[in-house]
Motif scaffolding. Sequence first.
Motif, PDB file in Angstrom:
ATOM      1  N   ALA A 292      60.134  51.257  41.358  1.00 35.38           N
ATOM      2  CA  ALA A 292      60.703  49.938  41.067  1.00 35.38           C
ATOM      3  C   ALA A 292      59.749  48.710  41.888  1.00 35.38           C
ATOM      4  CB  ALA A 292      62.335  49.552  41.452  1.00 35.38           C
TER       5      ALA A 292
ATOM      6  N   ARG B  99      65.828  43.723  42.348  1.00 39.80           N
ATOM      7  CA  ARG B  99      65.157  44.928  42.035  1.00 39.80           C
ATOM      8  C   ARG B  99      64.761  44.736  40.450  1.00 39.80           C
ATOM      9  NH1 ARG B  99      64.578  50.084  44.412  1.00 39.80           N
ATOM     10  NH2 ARG B  99      64.544  51.803  42.818  1.00 39.80           N
ATOM     11  N   LEU B 100      63.550  45.387  40.228  1.00 42.31           N
ATOM     12  CA  LEU B 100      63.190  45.539  38.867  1.00 42.31           C
ATOM     13  C   LEU B 100      62.481  46.979  38.514  1.00 42.31           C
ATOM     14  CD1 LEU B 100      60.835  42.222  38.454  1.00 42.31           C
ATOM     15  CD2 LEU B 100      63.481  42.603  37.963  1.00 42.31           C
ATOM     16  N   GLU B 101      63.233  47.652  37.986  1.00 38.10           N
ATOM     17  CA  GLU B 101      62.916  49.041  37.457  1.00 38.10           C
ATOM     18  C   GLU B 101      61.539  48.981  36.768  1.00 38.10           C
ATOM     19  OE1 GLU B 101      64.439  51.541  38.794  1.00 38.10           O
ATOM     20  OE2 GLU B 101      66.158  50.317  39.680  1.00 38.10           O
ATOM     21  N   LEU B 102      60.798  49.991  37.075  1.00 36.60           N
ATOM     22  CA  LEU B 102      59.697  50.444  36.394  1.00 36.60           C
ATOM     23  C   LEU B 102      59.913  51.398  35.200  1.00 36.60           C
ATOM     24  CD1 LEU B 102      57.301  50.605  39.605  1.00 36.60           C
ATOM     25  CD2 LEU B 102      56.823  48.992  37.589  1.00 36.60           C
TER      26      LEU B 102
ATOM     27  N   ASP C  75      56.974  49.733  32.873  1.00 36.83           N
ATOM     28  CA  ASP C  75      56.795  48.326  33.549  1.00 36.83           C
ATOM     29  C   ASP C  75      58.018  47.681  33.856  1.00 36.83           C
ATOM     30  OD1 ASP C  75      53.995  49.139  32.735  1.00 36.83           O
ATOM     31  OD2 ASP C  75      54.510  47.723  30.783  1.00 36.83           O
ATOM     32  N   ALA C  76      57.682  46.761  34.892  1.00 36.99           N
ATOM     33  CA  ALA C  76      58.701  46.043  35.468  1.00 36.99           C
ATOM     34  C   ALA C  76      58.941  44.611  34.747  1.00 36.99           C
ATOM     35  CB  ALA C  76      58.877  45.875  36.985  1.00 36.99           C
TER      36      ALA C  76
END
Length: 269
Positions: free
Chosen positions: A33, A46-49, A52-53
């Motif tokens: 992330a 938080r941006l999950e990968l 892609d995020a």
Amino acid sequence: MTTDTSTPLRAHCTAAADGSITFVLADDAHATALVLKHRKTGERLRLELAPDAVLAAKTPLAPGRWDVFADCGEYGSRRVESGIRDLSTLVDRTPEPASAPVAVRIPYPAKGGALAVRSWLRAPHAEAGAIVFAERGMTVEGRLYGTSLGPGAVVEARLRGTPGTVHHEPATGESGAFAFTLPYGPLAAVGVPKDTYWDLWLLPSGERQGAVRIARILDDIAERKGIYVYPAGPADAEGRVTAVPYYTVDNDLSLRLDPVSAPRVPGPR
């Protein structure tokens, strides 16, 4: 397989006109992330990968600067460097006049090339446009979002650090546009013993309660100060004070007045 934690990670990003940003991690670092951390408050997003995020347009993002990190699991958190940034859709962005709030997110390389995101959230918003200079004054044009000008609309110049010291000039416009002419003389008459700063606000109804800070944020420039440099001109008939408009670190429009130093008279050697 090991991960070289000494090698900087890079992320490419694409910004969309709706405020969303897609991040593509350019390095294989076991990251799961990306984490955006607000530089002042420490708030994290938080941006999950996957792979892609994506920072969605509807995801709340507090105003300010957000530093970007990669969560690499057992290898810890690693700072992310700025890769290729596609910001083409942000150039000359024009939201609907009724838009409120106006949300802006611009990815940019911070000090040392580290990736960061600059965020604004303003409702209503007064976007500065062209600045035209005249003798001892300037005319500013722009667009207003989220509200409209009333018959008593004025621009208010506020002397920074001195609450209550203000100067008003009428503002005109229609269909979302606004314009005003600000002479420098009345500001110089207050006294300029040293550099003084006047912040510019638009009062659409003439009342301070609805004041809107004038800024320029609807493009691809995250930090305008130092990039947009305007010429200084005389602020008074005697030539004792000069004035120059500039954008602050938050891309807000302000005016700086400087006293002109008297020429030194050579003394005896």
